[in-house]
Scaffold this motif. Structure first.
Motif, PDB file in Angstrom:
ATOM      1  N   UNK A  50       0.831  -1.204   0.000  1.00 24.01           N
ATOM      2  CA  UNK A  50       0.000   0.000   0.000  1.00 24.01           C
ATOM      3  C   UNK A  50       0.863   1.251   0.000  1.00 24.01           C
ATOM      4  N   UNK A  51       1.889   1.253   0.811  1.00 25.47           N
ATOM      5  CA  UNK A  51       2.757   2.418   0.949  1.00 25.47           C
ATOM      6  C   UNK A  51       3.491   2.736  -0.351  1.00 25.47           C
ATOM      7  N   UNK A  52       4.042   1.715  -1.005  1.00 25.15           N
ATOM      8  CA  UNK A  52       4.766   1.947  -2.256  1.00 25.15           C
ATOM      9  C   UNK A  52       3.822   2.473  -3.331  1.00 25.15           C
ATOM     10  N   UNK A  53       2.641   1.892  -3.432  1.00 21.98           N
ATOM     11  CA  UNK A  53       1.676   2.381  -4.425  1.00 21.98           C
ATOM     12  C   UNK A  53       1.302   3.844  -4.168  1.00 21.98           C
ATOM     13  N   UNK A  77       4.195   5.985  -5.219  1.00 20.16           N
ATOM     14  CA  UNK A  77       4.251   6.078  -6.674  1.00 20.16           C
ATOM     15  C   UNK A  77       3.198   7.037  -7.227  1.00 20.16           C
ATOM     16  N   UNK A  78       2.125   7.242  -6.474  1.00 16.42           N
ATOM     17  CA  UNK A  78       1.108   8.235  -6.867  1.00 16.42           C
ATOM     18  C   UNK A  78       1.503   9.642  -6.432  1.00 16.42           C
ATOM     19  N   UNK A  79       2.630   9.753  -5.706  1.00 15.15           N
ATOM     20  CA  UNK A  79       3.120  11.064  -5.298  1.00 15.15           C
ATOM     21  C   UNK A  79       2.537  11.589  -3.994  1.00 15.15           C
ATOM     22  N   UNK A  99       5.420   9.091   1.443  1.00 16.87           N
ATOM     23  CA  UNK A  99       6.882   9.207   1.400  1.00 16.87           C
ATOM     24  C   UNK A  99       7.411   9.451   2.814  1.00 16.87           C
ATOM     25  N   UNK A 100       6.725  10.294   3.564  1.00 10.98           N
ATOM     26  CA  UNK A 100       7.131  10.550   4.951  1.00 10.98           C
ATOM     27  C   UNK A 100       7.056   9.272   5.789  1.00 10.98           C
ATOM     28  N   UNK A 101       6.034   8.469   5.576  1.00 17.17           N
ATOM     29  CA  UNK A 101       5.893   7.210   6.305  1.00 17.17           C
ATOM     30  C   UNK A 101       7.014   6.249   5.934  1.00 17.17           C
ATOM     31  N   UNK A 113      11.191   6.044  -7.137  1.00 19.04           N
ATOM     32  CA  UNK A 113      10.114   5.170  -6.651  1.00 19.04           C
ATOM     33  C   UNK A 113       9.068   4.902  -7.737  1.00 19.04           C
ATOM     34  N   UNK A 114       8.855   5.855  -8.627  1.00 18.73           N
ATOM     35  CA  UNK A 114       7.838   5.659  -9.663  1.00 18.73           C
ATOM     36  C   UNK A 114       8.210   4.534 -10.624  1.00 18.73           C
ATOM     37  N   UNK A 115       9.512   4.232 -10.740  1.00 19.37           N
ATOM     38  CA  UNK A 115       9.975   3.161 -11.641  1.00 19.37           C
ATOM     39  C   UNK A 115      10.230   1.853 -10.905  1.00 19.37           C
TER      40      UNK A 115
END
Length: 191
Positions: A12-15, A18-20, A25-27, A65-67
């Protein structure tokens, strides 16, 4: 010791990252910054350098992170492996720039227990830690990570395996080889 990060939580966090989503990102930073800082400190032996590299690492993470392709079977392990690989590459780059050999300072990562009133014992412990630091420098990157996870972070073989994206058997093998290499190094130093 840090709390375990679940596969569902990291997916969940990575997705979200990736959505910005800034809070995601802070988490991610809150979950990994201390771990990565301690790793970088163990590799460089310099708190200021480790702090700078940790900051630079997260700048790179935000940029890349987006890639990032999340391993759906082992999401938490794949993120950890990715972050530590970035950190390892940054240490290599740092030493290339500095053109000097790495020094590992265990004194700052794992402070010595207080020894009351006996300067000889304190000096003896400091010398032992310096020898261990030198022995750690001689290990491969994977061996170093296993030793830090097992003895610095007090992780089980299963936790280290998940953290590094390896099997428990591989972790046991790396630990065995690392301890043997350190023992050989320390035996040579005694002569």
């Amino acid at each position: 010791m840090h709390r375990a990060i679940t596969d569902q939580e990291i997916t969940t966090l990575v997705l979200r990252c990736q959505r910005g989503e800034v809070d995601a990102v802070e988490t991610l930073y809150e979950l990994y910054a201390d771990r990565l800082y301690r790793y970088l400190l163990a590799r460089t032996g310099e708190p200021d350098v480790a702090t700078d590299l940790t900051t630079e690492l997260f700048v790179r993470v935000i940029d890349r992170i987006s890639r990032f392709k999340l391993n759906r079977r082992r999401p938490a392990a794949s993120v950890s492996a990715w972050l530590y690989r970035i950190a390892a590459n940054m240490v290599t780059d740092h030493y290339r720039e500095q053109q000097r050999l790495p020094q590992v300072s265990l004194n700052e990562q794992w402070p010595l227990p207080a020894t009351r009133g006996n300067p000889e014992k304190v000096t003896e412990k400091q010398e032992e830690f310096e020898l261990l630091s030198q022995a750690m420098t001689a290990l491969s990157e994977d061996q170093r990570l296993v030793i830090i996870g097992k003895f610095g972070e007090d992780m089980s073989n299963a936790e280290v395996a998940a953290w590094l994206g390896k099997t428990e058997g591989a972790v046991k093998s790396l630990q065995h080889r690392a301890l043997r290499a350190m023992a050989r190094f320390l035996k040579r130093e005694e002569l």
